[in-house]
Design a protein around this motif. Structure first.
Motif, mmCIF file in Angstrom:
data_model
loop_
_atom_site.group_PDB
_atom_site.id
_atom_site.type_symbol
_atom_site.label_atom_id
_atom_site.label_comp_id
_atom_site.label_asym_id
_atom_site.label_seq_id
_atom_site.Cartn_x
_atom_site.Cartn_y
_atom_site.Cartn_z
ATOM 1 N N SER A 1 0.856 -1.181 0.000
ATOM 2 C CA SER A 1 0.000 0.000 0.000
ATOM 3 C C SER A 1 0.896 1.237 0.000
ATOM 4 O O SER A 1 2.099 1.133 0.306
ATOM 5 C CB SER A 1 -0.880 -0.006 1.254
ATOM 6 N N PRO A 2 0.352 2.424 -0.315
ATOM 7 C CA PRO A 2 1.176 3.640 -0.244
ATOM 8 C C PRO A 2 1.785 3.820 1.152
ATOM 9 O O PRO A 2 2.911 4.310 1.284
ATOM 10 C CB PRO A 2 0.183 4.765 -0.557
ATOM 11 N N GLN A 3 1.047 3.383 2.178
ATOM 12 C CA GLN A 3 1.590 3.502 3.542
ATOM 13 C C GLN A 3 2.805 2.583 3.724
ATOM 14 O O GLN A 3 3.797 2.955 4.340
ATOM 15 C CB GLN A 3 0.520 3.131 4.568
ATOM 16 N N ASP A 4 2.709 1.356 3.144
ATOM 17 C CA ASP A 4 3.844 0.422 3.248
ATOM 18 C C ASP A 4 5.078 0.988 2.553
ATOM 19 O O ASP A 4 6.205 0.847 3.038
ATOM 20 C CB ASP A 4 3.489 -0.934 2.622
ATOM 21 N N VAL A 5 4.844 1.633 1.411
ATOM 22 C CA VAL A 5 5.966 2.223 0.667
ATOM 23 C C VAL A 5 6.617 3.320 1.511
ATOM 24 O O VAL A 5 7.839 3.394 1.632
ATOM 25 C CB VAL A 5 5.473 2.797 -0.691
ATOM 26 N N GLU A 6 5.760 4.121 2.151
ATOM 27 C CA GLU A 6 6.281 5.208 2.995
ATOM 28 C C GLU A 6 7.084 4.642 4.168
ATOM 29 O O GLU A 6 8.128 5.161 4.543
ATOM 30 C CB GLU A 6 5.091 6.031 3.514
ATOM 31 N N LEU A 7 6.570 3.540 4.739
ATOM 32 C CA LEU A 7 7.286 2.910 5.857
ATOM 33 C C LEU A 7 8.654 2.413 5.399
ATOM 34 O O LEU A 7 9.651 2.601 6.101
ATOM 35 C CB LEU A 7 6.458 1.733 6.424
ATOM 36 N N MET A 8 8.720 1.798 4.217
ATOM 37 C CA MET A 8 9.999 1.279 3.730
ATOM 38 C C MET A 8 10.992 2.418 3.497
ATOM 39 O O MET A 8 12.183 2.268 3.764
ATOM 40 C CB MET A 8 9.784 0.455 2.448
ATOM 41 N N GLU A 9 10.479 3.552 3.024
ATOM 42 C CA GLU A 9 11.368 4.718 2.835
ATOM 43 C C GLU A 9 11.912 5.181 4.189
ATOM 44 O O GLU A 9 13.093 5.474 4.345
ATOM 45 C CB GLU A 9 10.599 5.867 2.180
ATOM 46 N N LEU A 10 11.027 5.212 5.160
ATOM 47 C CA LEU A 10 11.423 5.621 6.513
ATOM 48 C C LEU A 10 12.477 4.656 7.072
ATOM 49 O O LEU A 10 13.497 5.084 7.621
ATOM 50 C CB LEU A 10 10.169 5.618 7.411
ATOM 51 N N LEU A 11 12.226 3.363 6.904
ATOM 52 C CA LEU A 11 13.165 2.358 7.405
ATOM 53 C C LEU A 11 14.507 2.469 6.683
ATOM 54 O O LEU A 11 15.564 2.309 7.297
ATOM 55 C CB LEU A 11 12.570 0.957 7.228
ATOM 56 N N GLY A 12 14.450 2.753 5.396
ATOM 57 C CA GLY A 12 15.680 2.918 4.623
ATOM 58 C C GLY A 12 16.520 4.060 5.180
ATOM 59 O O GLY A 12 17.744 3.978 5.271
#
Ligand code: FES
Length: 163
Positions: free
Chosen positions: A13-24
């Motif tokens: 989901s767009p939220q999952d993508v945002e989380l992965m960016e944050l984790l990166g």
């Protein structure tokens, strides 16, 4: 994760993508757990178990450590929160002037206990110690608005102001 309507496959989901960016951004940053949790909570509105698992995996931290931090700090929430957060003051000045009656009226009106959220996610009800407006006792805050010198019968009209 969201499910694709065409293929039935799980897609990010767009939220999952945002989380992965944050984790990166924080993956190699010592002490990154708290900012990651704060960011994840901003993204999802709360911290679902699967998000905590993802954070644990990506930061190579035991799940118990991540969960321990979340439950230690009052700023983190494991359940969805309402769009409007009601904080009822039960500090000394408010208590003496009927704060608990205000709290009871709100519980009746919303049908939730302390810390509870209405099913439509419109309100979360919480009690707090003092909101620094003792001169307006008894008082509550809804989001950033202070409502003071209240009587229980005021509650219905005040709640109507919030969608
Ligand atoms: S005791 Fe309620 S605002 Fe201080």
């Amino acid at each position: 994760m969201a499910v694709c309507k065409c293929s039935g496959e799980q897609v990010a989901s767009p939220q999952d993508v945002e989380l992965m960016e944050l984790l990166g951004h924080y993956r190699d940053y010592e002490g990154g757990l708290i900012p990651v949790l704060q960011g994840a909570q901003e993204i999802y509105g709360y911290l679902p178990a699967e998000v905590l698992e993802k954070i644990s995996q990506e930061l190579s931290l035991p799940f118990s450590e991540v969960f321990g931090v979340v439950t230690f700090y009052a700023q983190f929430h494991l359940k969805p929160r309402g769009r409007n957060i009601i904080r009822v003051c039960l500090g000394t000045a408010c208590h003496v002037l009927g704060g608990s009656k205000i709290f009871a009226a709100l519980q009746d009106e919303l049908g939730v206990e302390n810390g509870g959220t209405t099913d439509d996610l419109r309100f979360t009800l919480e009690s707090v110690a003092c909101i620094g407006a003792c001169g307006l006792a008894p008082c509550i805050m809804i989001n950033d608005d202070t409502h003071g010198r209240l009587v229980p019968s005021d509650m219905k009209k005040i709640l109507e102001q919030y969608e």
